[in-house]
Design a protein around this motif. Structure first.
Motif, PDB file in Angstrom:
ATOM      1  N   ILE A   5      35.788  -7.050  41.266  1.00 36.98           N
ATOM      2  CA  ILE A   5      37.101  -7.023  40.625  1.00 36.98           C
ATOM      3  C   ILE A   5      38.149  -6.425  41.552  1.00 36.98           C
ATOM      4  O   ILE A   5      39.171  -7.044  41.814  1.00 36.98           O
ATOM      5  CB  ILE A   5      37.048  -6.262  39.284  1.00 36.98           C
ATOM      6  CG1 ILE A   5      36.176  -7.043  38.310  1.00 36.98           C
ATOM      7  CG2 ILE A   5      38.446  -6.063  38.714  1.00 36.98           C
ATOM      8  CD1 ILE A   5      36.048  -6.455  36.948  1.00 36.98           C
ATOM      9  N   CYS A   6      37.890  -5.206  42.063  1.00 44.12           N
ATOM     10  CA  CYS A   6      38.931  -4.544  42.862  1.00 44.12           C
ATOM     11  C   CYS A   6      38.652  -4.550  44.365  1.00 44.12           C
ATOM     12  O   CYS A   6      39.556  -4.331  45.148  1.00 44.12           O
ATOM     13  CB  CYS A   6      39.125  -3.115  42.379  1.00 44.12           C
ATOM     14  SG  CYS A   6      37.719  -2.030  42.699  1.00 44.12           S
ATOM     15  N   VAL A  27      30.204  -4.271  40.013  1.00 41.74           N
ATOM     16  CA  VAL A  27      31.498  -3.587  40.003  1.00 41.74           C
ATOM     17  C   VAL A  27      31.357  -2.132  40.420  1.00 41.74           C
ATOM     18  O   VAL A  27      30.260  -1.569  40.449  1.00 41.74           O
ATOM     19  CB  VAL A  27      32.151  -3.660  38.599  1.00 41.74           C
ATOM     20  CG1 VAL A  27      32.515  -5.078  38.239  1.00 41.74           C
ATOM     21  CG2 VAL A  27      31.240  -3.074  37.545  1.00 41.74           C
ATOM     22  N   CYS A  31      35.737   0.173  37.522  1.00 37.06           N
ATOM     23  CA  CYS A  31      35.821  -1.155  36.903  1.00 37.06           C
ATOM     24  C   CYS A  31      34.726  -1.367  35.862  1.00 37.06           C
ATOM     25  O   CYS A  31      34.852  -2.236  35.000  1.00 37.06           O
ATOM     26  CB  CYS A  31      35.762  -2.249  37.957  1.00 37.06           C
ATOM     27  SG  CYS A  31      37.219  -2.273  39.031  1.00 37.06           S
TER      28      CYS A  31
END
Length: 164
Positions: A5-6, A27, A31
């Motif tokens: 995600i990040c 993750v 997250c």
């Protein structure tokens, strides 16, 4: 290994898997709060070995590649288009159902948007009603979504671009 995600680093020896919006992703700790953390799958107690003297079934192995992704997708307002085309021909739902060999309940669910027809049914509707329900989709080049700071493709980079 990076967070899907990040893009932050995730420890490779103990990655966190979280189910977020129906997808299980690797993750980071921050997250993982966006979904439910998944337990690691249990390891099998024993491995079943195939005996070489038994005849193996003749199965067809087929591998899929990215080139086999669909190139057409259903238009957004397909339900409206089907209904409009059927009414312009002065056909009832029963008439359309007979022409494409489908039940009236299927036609009703498609026209109300409660059901999305598969490709085969969509082609039957297109042919019977003389309309276009499938549109060509372009391949998206993910390289244009790369965040210059991390240099890696993550789901978060793509989501930021689509929100604009």
């Amino acid at each position: 290994m990076e967070c899907e995600i990040c893009g932050k680093p995730v420890p490779e020896n103990n990655p966190i898997r979280a189910k977020i919006e129906g997808s299980v992703m690797v993750v980071c700790k921050e997250c993982s709060k966006l979904g439910t953390v998944q337990k690691a799958p249990p390891k099998p107690k024993y491995v079943k070995q195939n005996k070489s003297n038994k005849k193996q079934k003749n199965t067809r192995n087929r591998s899929y590649s990215r080139n086999e992704e669909p190139t057409e997708e259903l238009i957004e307002d397909f339900s409206y288009e089907v209904r409009k085309a059927r009414e312009s021909k002065d056909w009832s739902r029963e008439d359309l159902g007979k022409k494409i060999n489908e039940r009236v309940s299927v036609i009703t669910r498609i026209e109300t948007g409660k059901m999305t027809p598969d490709t085969k049914l969509t082609k039957k509707l297109e042919k019977a009603l003389n309309i276009t329900l499938l549109e060509k989709i372009d391949n998206v080049d993910l390289n244009q979504f790369i965040n210059s700071s991390s240099g890696e493709r993550t789901l978060g980079n793509i989501m930021k671009i689509k929100r604009k």
